[in-house]
Scaffold this active site. Sequence first.
Site, PDB file in Angstrom:
ATOM      1  N   ASP A 169      40.112  50.284  42.110  1.00  0.00           N
ATOM      2  CA  ASP A 169      39.820  51.516  41.374  1.00  0.00           C
ATOM      3  C   ASP A 169      38.659  52.366  41.894  1.00  0.00           C
ATOM      4  O   ASP A 169      38.812  53.542  42.145  1.00  0.00           O
ATOM      5  CB  ASP A 169      39.516  51.183  39.904  1.00  0.00           C
ATOM      6  CG  ASP A 169      40.619  50.381  39.263  1.00  0.00           C
ATOM      7  OD1 ASP A 169      41.462  49.823  39.979  1.00  0.00           O
ATOM      8  OD2 ASP A 169      40.647  50.308  38.028  1.00  0.00           O
ATOM      9  N   GLU A 392      37.480  37.833  35.561  1.00  0.00           N
ATOM     10  CA  GLU A 392      38.147  38.886  36.355  1.00  0.00           C
ATOM     11  C   GLU A 392      37.627  38.928  37.796  1.00  0.00           C
ATOM     12  O   GLU A 392      38.396  39.006  38.753  1.00  0.00           O
ATOM     13  CB  GLU A 392      37.917  40.237  35.658  1.00  0.00           C
ATOM     14  CG  GLU A 392      38.715  41.386  36.259  1.00  0.00           C
ATOM     15  CD  GLU A 392      38.550  42.674  35.465  1.00  0.00           C
ATOM     16  OE1 GLU A 392      37.722  42.709  34.525  1.00  0.00           O
ATOM     17  OE2 GLU A 392      39.263  43.643  35.785  1.00  0.00           O
TER      18      GLU A 392
HETATM   19  C1  9YW Z   1      43.106  49.771  35.139  1.00  0.00           C
HETATM   20  C2  9YW Z   1      44.553  44.731  35.788  1.00  0.00           C
HETATM   21  C3  9YW Z   1      44.048  45.852  36.684  1.00  0.00           C
HETATM   22  C4  9YW Z   1      44.226  45.498  38.160  1.00  0.00           C
HETATM   23  C5  9YW Z   1      43.479  46.471  39.062  1.00  0.00           C
HETATM   24  C6  9YW Z   1      42.057  46.570  38.596  1.00  0.00           C
HETATM   25  C7  9YW Z   1      42.009  47.016  37.153  1.00  0.00           C
HETATM   26  C8  9YW Z   1      42.069  48.956  35.826  1.00  0.00           C
HETATM   27  O1  9YW Z   1      42.678  46.058  36.359  1.00  0.00           O
HETATM   28  O2  9YW Z   1      42.559  48.275  36.981  1.00  0.00           O
HETATM   29  O3  9YW Z   1      42.772  50.343  34.088  1.00  0.00           O
HETATM   30  O4  9YW Z   1      44.249  49.811  35.609  1.00  0.00           O
HETATM   31  O5  9YW Z   1      41.303  47.405  39.408  1.00  0.00           O
HETATM   32  O6  9YW Z   1      43.558  46.054  40.403  1.00  0.00           O
HETATM   33  O7  9YW Z   1      45.572  45.468  38.493  1.00  0.00           O
HETATM   34  O8  9YW Z   1      43.942  43.529  36.117  1.00  0.00           O
END
Ligand code: 9YW
Length: 419
Positions: A169, A392
Amino acid sequence: MTETLAAADDFSDRDAAARDILTQNDRGGYTVPTDGLYPYQWNWDSAFASLGFAEFDLDRAWQEIETLFSGQWDNGMVPHIIFHKPDPGYFPGPDVWGCNGPIASSGITQPPVALSFATRLLAADPEAGAARFAALYPKMRKWAEWFLKWRRDEKGAIFVIHPWESGRDNAPDWDDAMSGIDPQDVGYYERRDTQHVDASMRPTKYDYDRYIWLVQRAKALDWDDAKVAEGNPFKVADPTMHFILMRGLRDLLAAGEAQDLDTGDMAAQLAELEAGADALWNPGMGYYDSYNCNNGIWSNALSNASFLCWFGGLDAPHMEQHLARVLDAAPYGVPSLAPFDPRFDAKRYWRGPTWGMMNMMIGEGASERGVALGEEVRKRTREVIGRYGFVEYFDPMTGAAAGGKAFTWTAAVWLAWAG
Ligand code: 9YW
């Protein structure tokens, strides 16, 4: 590090705890990444979940990937989030995305690690898995083709149109493209993530305004692939996507051949992706990197995605010295950004912390290509998860737990690789 390793070697209770996390995060056919913070099915999280389930329930492992593909769009895209059941605890939800796939979903994708992991489920029991694999196979090929058609720049590198698409992100890789977005018309919205976890570890408001602005822009274009790509201020060639797609295509091709399925022009597509990997080589820095497709500016970021080259199937001997340097600087696994980069932030998500699932792809890939440090990455990942829990992600300097608790992919990585 040696002392810690010796003292903490007994993690014999962890397997059962990891299985419990998968079971507790199971919402019936799909697994949430963690309760509360992420209440839906996320694409690459699910792929890791399936590998974890495969260690004790192969049928459930297949189901995870099958449920993921039930959200596939007609154009072949498999969404990054599938909103099976409404949950007000997450923002942005289905109304913000406004998508029209078969199930409410986001409108962007995520790294297609599911292509590779489906072939592992097949390998675990070829007889039991053959029919299920054959049913998924055309859908998986269609997804790969969608990437090649809509997410490939003229140099042959795979790009992302949103930071969330890459799955990393708030990585510094996106800073240049993000600075070109003026989100002043984004309007009022209320974040939910900072109500679940410490805001100092999350992306900032600056980031979120731009994340939402990009969603609004694509929604206004009705998620039309061509229109969304055209004139998009955010188009960044990304080693995460490129190397994971390369790996996915290679695994799919091998399994397709072994199962006597139609492989079409996958061999040629794979060769093109292999050639396209050169575009991601930053000659000034001497490592794989991302760049802004709109202006060619390199991120100059030695990230954990840079080290996915081996997972992608490259030999990349020149990356070994970088891995050694990064592991010297950070004792608890491969940091999402090299600690000697001034942008490094040990606790802020994809700007420093170490992530078990990235470590798995790096470590496994390196070991497969004969890079001895791959095993060191596995040992350190085992150490940090064993000591600090199935969270996480972790501070790569101290090992301190960060982000969501009882996290699916961390538990899965323990069962499938690290533990
Ligand atoms: C979002 C779920 C997701 C992951 C991503 C991570 C985060 C935040 O969480 O994203 O709001 O989508 O960066 O890689 O898939 O674990």
